[in-house]
Design a protein around this motif. Sequence first.
Motif, PDB file in Angstrom:
ATOM      1  N   UNK A 164       0.858  -1.180   0.000  1.00 52.32           N
ATOM      2  CA  UNK A 164       0.000   0.000   0.000  1.00 52.32           C
ATOM      3  C   UNK A 164       0.901   1.238   0.000  1.00 52.32           C
ATOM      4  N   UNK A 165       0.656   2.134  -0.942  1.00 52.23           N
ATOM      5  CA  UNK A 165       1.451   3.369  -0.989  1.00 52.23           C
ATOM      6  C   UNK A 165       0.811   4.386  -0.043  1.00 52.23           C
ATOM      7  N   UNK A 166       1.425   4.566   1.097  1.00 48.76           N
ATOM      8  CA  UNK A 166       0.891   5.515   2.087  1.00 48.76           C
ATOM      9  C   UNK A 166       1.266   6.916   1.624  1.00 48.76           C
ATOM     10  N   UNK A 167       0.256   7.703   1.261  1.00 48.44           N
ATOM     11  CA  UNK A 167       0.487   8.958   0.540  1.00 48.44           C
ATOM     12  C   UNK A 167       1.106  10.037   1.406  1.00 48.44           C
ATOM     13  N   UNK A 168       0.512  10.316   2.559  1.00 48.27           N
ATOM     14  CA  UNK A 168       1.009  11.395   3.415  1.00 48.27           C
ATOM     15  C   UNK A 168       2.092  10.846   4.328  1.00 48.27           C
ATOM     16  N   UNK A 169       3.269  10.642   3.791  1.00 47.96           N
ATOM     17  CA  UNK A 169       4.315   9.994   4.573  1.00 47.96           C
ATOM     18  C   UNK A 169       5.591  10.820   4.593  1.00 47.96           C
ATOM     19  N   UNK A 170       6.305  10.601   5.676  1.00 52.67           N
ATOM     20  CA  UNK A 170       7.682  11.076   5.731  1.00 52.67           C
ATOM     21  C   UNK A 170       8.594   9.858   5.716  1.00 52.67           C
ATOM     22  N   UNK A 171       9.743  10.022   5.106  1.00 58.56           N
ATOM     23  CA  UNK A 171      10.707   8.942   4.995  1.00 58.56           C
ATOM     24  C   UNK A 171      11.799   9.184   6.038  1.00 58.56           C
ATOM     25  N   UNK A 172      11.755   8.400   7.108  1.00 60.96           N
ATOM     26  CA  UNK A 172      12.759   8.497   8.167  1.00 60.96           C
ATOM     27  C   UNK A 172      13.576   7.213   8.199  1.00 60.96           C
ATOM     28  N   UNK A 173      14.819   7.340   8.632  1.00 64.36           N
ATOM     29  CA  UNK A 173      15.670   6.156   8.724  1.00 64.36           C
ATOM     30  C   UNK A 173      16.568   6.256   9.945  1.00 64.36           C
TER      31      UNK A 173
END
Length: 991
Positions: free
Chosen positions: A327-336
């Motif tokens: 599922x492509x979660x639209x309102x996302x931030x990419x943290x690592x």
Amino acid sequence: MPTPIDWYNGNPLTHRDRRLARSPSAWARSFACEDLKPLIVCRGPIRKEAMDVFEEMGITHYGILLSEKDSIVYANALAPELRQLSDTRRVHRVPDYTGASKEERVERMHQIVQIAKDNGYDSVFAGYGFMAEDGEFVATVEQAGLTFIGPNSSVQDRAGKKDEAKRTALEVGVSVTPGVNNVAARALLKKFDTRKKLQLVDEAREFHIDPKILEEAPLEELAEHVLAGSYAKGMDLFSIDELGAEVQHEVTEMFRKYPGSRIRLKAIGGGGGKGQRILGAKLLGARSPDDQLIEEAASEAPALVREVLSEVKATGVGDNKNVLIELNIEQTRHNEIQLLGNGRWCVSLGGRDCSLQMHEQKLLEVSVTQEGLAASIAAAEEAGRAEEARALRTDLDILKRMEEDAARFGEAVGLDSASTFECIVDRDRYYFMEVNTRIQVEHRVTELCYGLEFENPDDPSDRFVVESLVEAMALLARHGERLPKPRRLPRFRASVEARLNATDASLSPHAGGLIRHWSPPIEGEIRDDQGISLPNPDTGLFMRYKVAGAYDSNLALLLTTGDDRLASYRHLSHVMGRMKVRGVNLATNLEFHYGLVNWFIGQNVLAKPTTRFVVPYLTLAGRLKEEGNKVDLGFAFAELKKHYAKEVAAAAGGDAAVARAMAEVLDRKATLLLRPMERLLDDPHLLSGWLSLNRKLYQLQDGRILWLRNPLGVLHDTYQYLNMAYDPEKPASEVIWHHDHELLQKSLRFYAALRGTFGLERTEFYKLNDILKSETPQGGYDADTWQQIRAAHLGYEAGNELLGMLFMIAEKVRFYEFRVEEDLEVTIPSHLSDPELQARMKKVLVPPPATKADEIVAACGGMYYGQEAPGKPPFVHEGMHFQKGQPLYIVEVMKMFNTMRAPFSGRVDKVLMQGADGTVVQKGQPLFKITPDEKFVHRDPKEIERERRTTTTEHLRGVLMTLDEKFSEVDPMEVEHARRGRSGRLKAVPR
């Protein structure tokens, strides 16, 4: 906080010795690595960094692998690191790093191992190239008796393969993105749908699966074991078409289960954006899409599966072709989260926010640390920004959970080197995405925030510190099991990295340019650039460098640090503002980054942009460019002069001499005003940053601009922002002209004295304006001085209203609707997400190459392919009719396969690239002769000019409305004083 370190070209200029062999501590000396003999098998900034770190550690016997692919295709593209490594015996050439096919890849792996053995290397360092997370390559290195400086092959299999990593994450209680992890097994079960059939496959292929598994394992688990057997024997049990059909079925079901969402397909290998595609754009936001729309969206899946597998070179017989469906979660931030382990212990080293990305390629990465967030929370609370503090506390809570889960995952897989735990953050939740079993491009963001302190378990006072992750990886490879678990040592509270890439203004790859000049790093700059900025060791001169397109687009990594994020952003802005990169057919994203960083400085650097930020932001920049293209500044200035002459003459009783004197005043200011405005209108990225920085310095009232700050002060800062401040050592074409500089400085001193007299702040210019309207002397000045002050004010302010046209453009394109809210969320106006507008603005930012009406030309340079994959039919053939949006060809440029679609409908008359798959094409090169369905209509230049003047007049209206209030009554002597520049030496009068 520790004192910042001076850096030059990415290398620390400190006297700290990395050589543990020289430590006074016997315990520390036992961890020396000088006997390590690594072969560096990667390229880009990490290769140069590894060379520097190894030398600092006292490692003298190291070598590098050099691909011939770049230097054969492009002259002057030879690795700049060779300026530092002059011993040719330590440079080993290969055709390329990974090969174009599975056979070539296997051949290359064994060739690399043989090079290492023949030249006395005992280890291999693969940096952040794709070989660094290739489990088969790592296993080949290990089987040859060499040490891999990075996670071992077991960790690569358990954590590096995305499907296995998600299974492990579930086992240790880490939340994962919803989706299907075993579509390959499900595709196999479509062909062999019973236990008996799978047992027969095992028997016929001699996979020798454990009898207990054959009899008792759940069917999908058994299918996984059968697949593992096929990979080990190099066999395929289903075709890519059969896999594509199963993916299409699963995608259809997910579209029904999650209406209004898009689906992401990801190869289990790859990284850095490779091997990923998103489908379902037409379904986005649709609450109850009909079956026909769902089936139409899902029908794209088979072609995308083939693209995904091609990008990661997994189309060969026996390759693991599993694809994750998420599922492509639209309102996302990419943290690592940065991880480091030795197989027994695992430590997390804070986080990085990598949400600012495009095409899955990261652009700007910022540190996220518990210490930094805690300090930002305290600052927000002290300033009364309650919503901001609340949002930051949520981030701190998420960061703590991610760090705990990441360390637990690392211990579960026995992580024995550096890796990255990647997550999707959605408000107060996070989902595990994948693990990159290698060092990351952005690893310096972390190592600038934390060092590693190793302590002797038998003597707490005996310790040593490591501040480089590359050094830590070498230590772990040489002494891993002996190393005690380190304590992380805070260094800087914030750091930020911008990736300087060879891309155009729309961020599309732009290979092949020649760098002829690159300004050297300035004080405090951290630049990792492969050694491009290293001068010729013999002449001391800059060496030209061709930006080859065989690999990725990265030219350099630019990093800065600070006590908080704002300081690190301002430092980065300072560095980029003074960086000059010039060349032939060269394009970089330097202006984009400069504008973006200043957009955040003007809004809030603690903002929480999502991965959807960049494309709408680029679209907004395109709108600025489109509107700016319609403005004729020369015409605007002429109209302003006419209006001044009319108003001044009318106020002076029709005196023509007064009007002429006013025109002379304005002419003296023409270049002062127009040069920076022309520069801003020419580059929408620069204009975007400028508009954000100055957004609080004006108000729009009834269609007219009210300046809260003196526009001369804004003009001064604009010259600084554009790096055009006065500098007698620079060419006059690059900086403010001397007479303009003198005029500007004189005016600023004048207004500083007036503000002191009346006790006004810089943002209270409107109050000063009102005071100066009075004919009666104010502030203790005598009548003669007051007349001179008013005259000087008239002259200094004459024409400055023109600067307000930039704000009128911003208002026209609704620039300020794209903003950061008090809770740090970013509001993106919905119209900027319109795909048609985005495509149109991309062409505004970078107009398509000039073409004839009867041909289609290459949109960019790269490797041309006329079919989806080998064995597939060509996209087009002579005589066929094509529709707008239909695929015409593929261009591979800098790792990515870009499907180019028809910009209009028409008929193919001739394919000029017949049988030319795999050849390099240049931007603008004719590919097809065509007959378009509709004839192109060329616009009359006079019509375009009329449109520009109409638009210019529209934007000028708000400026002229402001001007109308200025001239109720004008003394001709004041105009004459202004013309002569008679303002005297003005000092503030004590209140």
